[in-house]
Design an enzyme around this catalytic site. Structure first.
Site: not given
Length: 442
Positions: A174, A246, A366
């Site tokens: 990720e 995450h 992000c």
């Protein structure tokens, strides 16, 4: 040699929508079906980039991936013109089109993992585009992402690009959302801290939501990059089950400061000891937020830890760039007020409105990928991707020409939207001087 940690924000694409595709991302699934505002979203993103630049940092941007992905439609057997393929896919599998129209590449923390030149054995900066195998709508991004990275960072004497990891969800990667870096200064050798949610071949019955990053994927990236120092620790099941899909939803670091939630890690004590032992001559400042003051649910709702922790030019203490939602969550607001009063390493909090992104589960952290670059590295880059006043002006004008101010997920199968998107992105690659970046341009 002057060295910068450059934030590259993802430019929010013209198909920004709320289709609710990301299982385990509570904001995304909670806003499923709502009307989005792509124009407001891209302008909010540009404003955030310019705010970071105003604090004395070098600020860059990455363009969005092309949506829909015609490459994927062809690989899945659809035939005919671009419009015919989209109409056929929308008729037979609208869920597929929802995935292929996702604007999730805006969250460039997931674009890749980057190891700075000072941390790699060969003295070059290493990139691995993330395979994002856990979620179908994101798993289709990496071919374009890798091409974009190779285009911008093209000098092979300075930059190395690795193939995204094979192996599907077993090697789920990720990107930098699960990667932290500690250092005394950006140009000095640092320590990579990789956080994973599960092991590739174990039965993770304690997880309600998927652990997207695997230990084996993290280890593979560290091997690819020839990382001099790397640690691997597990995110807690409690954090993942609370919606921290995450690690950057429960922790963020900058240089020698680590800001994290009490329940972020399975072996918190071991992790903190290992980090400090890696820097015996550097005092690591651990800023731990107690559950008693901010619950995991409030941390996820407010995205307190999905903030950018930066060194503002001329400031003695660090600045936290947090989403507006952090100021609107009472427990988080009270904690931040106390944090500033305590006189620790974080001396300022700037709240930014990135609500269009937040409603899909992506905060300030992000939206950015951190890349350590020297002045010489910056001079070697291809394209017009470092923000300045003129580029911000040009991007705002471009967005106002091409972006809708309302988009319903029901509109994603409309060939007119596809054509609008391709027209906008074709003009964008010219504006950014990046050449033929997209499949539809080839």
């Amino acid at each position: 040699m002057t060295v910068h940690e450059v934030n590259f924000d993802g430019l929010i694409g013209p198909t920004h929508n709320y289709a609710g595709l990301s299982y385990g991302n509570l904001a995304a699934t909670g806003n499923k079906g709502n009307i989005s505002n792509p124009l407001e979203g891209v302008l909010q993103g540009i404003d955030k980039m310019m705010h970071v630049r105003s604090l004395g940092l070098v600020q860059g941007l990455f363009p969005p991936v092309d949506r829909p992905s015609l490459r994927v439609l062809r690989e899945l057997g659809f035939k005919g013109s671009d419009e015919e393929m989209l109409v056929s896919a929308w008729t037979t599998s609208p869920e597929l089109v929802l995935n292929l129209m996702s604007a999730s590449s805006m969250w460039t923390a997931n674009a890749a993992t980057v190891t700075p030149f000072s941390d790699s054995e060969d003295g070059r900066t290493h990139f691995t585009a993330a395979n994002l195998a856990a979620m179908y709508h994101r798993s289709t991004e990496h071919p374009t992402t890798a091409r974009m990275l190779k285009t911008i960072f093209s000098d092979e004497s300075r930059f190395v690009h690795h193939t995204p990891l094979p192996g599907g969800t077993h090697m789920g990667d990720e990107g930098a959302a699960n990667h932290n870096r500690f250092c005394a200064d950006y140009g000095e050798e640092g320590l990579s801290l990789y956080i994973y949610g599960r092991r590739a071949f174990e039965n993770t019955r304690d997880l309600t939501f998927p652990g997207r990053q695997t230990l084996e994927a993290s280890e593979a990236v560290a091997r690819q990059h020839g990382a001099k120092q790397a640690l691997f620790y597990r995110q807690s099941a409690a954090a993942i089950n609370a919606g921290a899909f995450h690690n950057d939803v429960v922790a963020v670091c900058n240089k020698n400061v680590f800001f994290f939630h009490e329940e972020a890690f399975e072996d918190k004590a071991g992790l903190l000891t290992a980090v400090q032992k890696s820097f015996p001559d550097l005092e690591i400042e651990f800023v731990e937020v107690p559950t008693a003051q901010v619950s995991l649910n409030d941390a996820v709702k407010s995205y307190l830890f999905n903030s950018q922790l930066i060194c503002e030019a001329g400031a003695e203490k660090m600045t936290l760039i947090a989403p507006s939602e952090s100021a609107e969550t009472s427990s988080v607001k009270a904690y931040l007020e106390e944090l500033l009063d305590q006189g620790g390493p974080i001396g300022k909090v700037d709240f930014m409105d990135v609500r269009q992104s937040m409603r899909n589960g992506g905060g300030p952290a992000c939206l950015r990928q951190r890349v350590v670059l020297s002045d010489e590295d910056l001079a070697s880059m291809t394209g017009r991707v470092i923000m300045d006043d003129q580029l911000a002006h040009d991007l705002r004008a471009w967005a106002r020409r091409h972006y809708r101010d309302q988009l319903d997920p029901k509109d994603l199968g409309d060939p007119l939207l596809m054509r609008e998107s391709f027209t906008a992105l074709d003009e964008l690659t010219s504006l950014l001087e990046l050449g033929t970046l997209y499949d539809f341009q080839r």
